[in-house]
Scaffold this motif. Structure first.
Motif, short mmCIF file in Angstrom:
data_model
loop_
_atom_site.label_atom_id
_atom_site.label_comp_id
_atom_site.label_asym_id
_atom_site.label_seq_id
_atom_site.Cartn_x
_atom_site.Cartn_y
_atom_site.Cartn_z
N ARG A 139 -6.18 10.51 1.65
CA ARG A 139 -6.43 11.78 2.33
C ARG A 139 -6.87 12.85 1.35
O ARG A 139 -7.74 13.66 1.63
CB ARG A 139 -5.17 12.23 3.07
N LEU B 206 -8.05 4.65 6.28
CA LEU B 206 -6.80 5.25 6.76
C LEU B 206 -6.45 4.68 8.13
O LEU B 206 -5.27 4.42 8.41
CB LEU B 206 -6.93 6.77 6.81
N LEU C 154 -4.86 1.38 7.69
CA LEU C 154 -3.46 1.48 7.27
C LEU C 154 -2.58 2.05 8.38
O LEU C 154 -1.39 2.26 8.19
CB LEU C 154 -3.36 2.38 6.03
N GLY C 155 -3.21 2.35 9.53
CA GLY C 155 -2.45 2.95 10.63
C GLY C 155 -1.97 4.34 10.30
O GLY C 155 -0.87 4.74 10.67
N GLU C 156 -2.82 5.09 9.55
CA GLU C 156 -2.35 6.39 9.05
C GLU C 156 -3.37 7.51 9.24
O GLU C 156 -3.33 8.47 8.49
CB GLU C 156 -2.08 6.28 7.54
N ASP C 157 -4.28 7.38 10.13
CA ASP C 157 -5.31 8.44 10.18
C ASP C 157 -4.83 9.72 10.85
O ASP C 157 -3.75 10.19 10.63
CB ASP C 157 -6.57 7.95 10.90
N ALA D 257 -1.94 6.06 1.19
CA ALA D 257 -2.58 6.85 2.24
C ALA D 257 -2.72 8.32 1.83
O ALA D 257 -3.78 8.92 2.05
CB ALA D 257 -1.79 6.74 3.54
N GLU D 258 -1.70 8.83 1.22
CA GLU D 258 -1.75 10.23 0.83
C GLU D 258 -2.91 10.48 -0.14
O GLU D 258 -3.66 11.45 -0.02
CB GLU D 258 -0.42 10.63 0.16
N SER E 77 0.81 -1.22 0.00
CA SER E 77 0.00 0.00 0.00
C SER E 77 0.84 1.26 0.00
O SER E 77 0.35 2.35 0.31
CB SER E 77 -0.93 0.00 1.21
N GLU E 78 2.09 1.13 -0.39
CA GLU E 78 2.99 2.28 -0.50
C GLU E 78 2.35 3.45 -1.25
O GLU E 78 1.92 3.29 -2.39
CB GLU E 78 4.23 1.83 -1.29
N GLU F 246 -2.73 -6.92 6.74
CA GLU F 246 -3.16 -5.71 6.02
C GLU F 246 -3.86 -6.00 4.71
O GLU F 246 -4.91 -5.40 4.41
CB GLU F 246 -1.96 -4.79 5.78
#
Lengths: 177, 177
Positions: A115, A171, A174-177, A111-112, A107-108, B144
């Motif tokens: 968002r 998010l 993905l541990g990115e919120d 996340a961006e 999933s590189e 994941e």
DNA sequence: CTCGGTTTTGCACTCAGTTGCAAAAGGTGC
DNA sequence: GCACCTTTTGCAACTGAGTGCAAAACCGAG
């Protein structure tokens, strides 16, 4: 088969030229069926040829403003279309494909992008809310036509809220919120 | 630009022939990006020409089964695509146009169509729930990749629930629930 | 009135998705 | 082996939407 009917609807609300229609599409119908001026002119030509609309009198000429109005046949065609049966169009959501691809190759960088989409949905949601506050102060007590128009807007609001919530959830995944 | 990446993803999950891909699309990826076998064959041809996939050895011949696998270049292209930036596609929802048309020419015949759509959405929702129960017994504790796949399904479930609720609301507005 | 910018209309081309159909190979019954 | 059906692949034509661009009319400045 949707664009011609969208145009008929808009012309019934108010006879217009191609350019006016384009502008009006951009701020209302276009939220659920975007169209460029090129599409609109093409379709106006077809509708006129099919005798569903007509140009208000005046010599037809390129570059010269032409105002259109709906003929009885056009109104009848629209009424038929309202009652017609048509399956929901297939969902096509590239973001879902990307999640699926991410599940395979990692999933590189995803996340961006999520968002960014959340941001876009938030902006559109805010726009819808503005319209709601401005144009529908009391939807419940309004006549049927207005209640239907409000229902359309409510669908837009609901969709945007849904996407924002869902994106936030992913998010989190993905541990990115 | 989505279909080729969907095919790359599917081929990475498992090398397949065109027909197998078509069948697998029908029950998973196709929920968010439907494709006919004709589209898939065309795209397989292009992907092979671009050297992103290759056919497993054997004489190429029409009517003869050809199995494809993804090359390194294909995997790299897919990874790039996951991180790429792409705006959400414009919403196109004919039902919204019909509501708007109904607000102008009357809602005669509309309610039946809304009920039909609600039924279709309910069926699809049931199908999604079946898949969820079968394939994702414990999404929270999964790795994941699996959590992402579950998020996709969750989006489908959420969308269908949303439409069912919204349609019910509109039917109420029409005094027809 | 004429020159240059703006408005309005419209054509032409491309691209993705859809539909119809056909060709080549494989398999089955006789 | 051959007649026929199924599987698998693929071509061709069409449609709707998107993009680039140009022609005709309009309008204001000088």
């Amino acid at each position: 088969m949707s664009l011609p009917h969208a145009i008929l609807t808009a012309l019934l609300e108010k006879p217009s030229s191609g350019l006016e229609l384009t502008r009006r599409f951009d701020k209302s119908i276009g939220f659920f069926w975007p169209a460029t001026h090129q599409q609109i002119y093409r379709e106006l030509g077809r509708l006129e040829e099919a005798a569903l609309i007509r140009a208000l009198p005046g010599p037809p000429a390129r570059g010269r403003r032409r105002e259109y109005e709906v003929l009885d046949a056009g109104r009848a065609a629209l009424r038929d279309w309202v009652a017609a049966s048509e399956d929901p169009r297939p969902v096509r959501e590239p973001l879902m494909l990307r999640l699926r691809a991410a599940a395979v190759v990692g999933s590189e960088g995803l996340a961006e992008e999520l968002r960014r989409h959340r941001q876009l949905h938030a902006e559109r949601l805010a726009a819808y809310r503005d319209i709601e506050a401005r144009d529908f102060p009391d939807p419940a007590g309004a006549p049927e036509g207005v209640r239907l128009q409000h229902a359309i807007l409510a669908a837009g609001i609901g969709m945007e809220e849904f996407w924002i919530g869902w994106l936030t959830g992913v998010l989190g995944t993905l541990g990115e919120d």
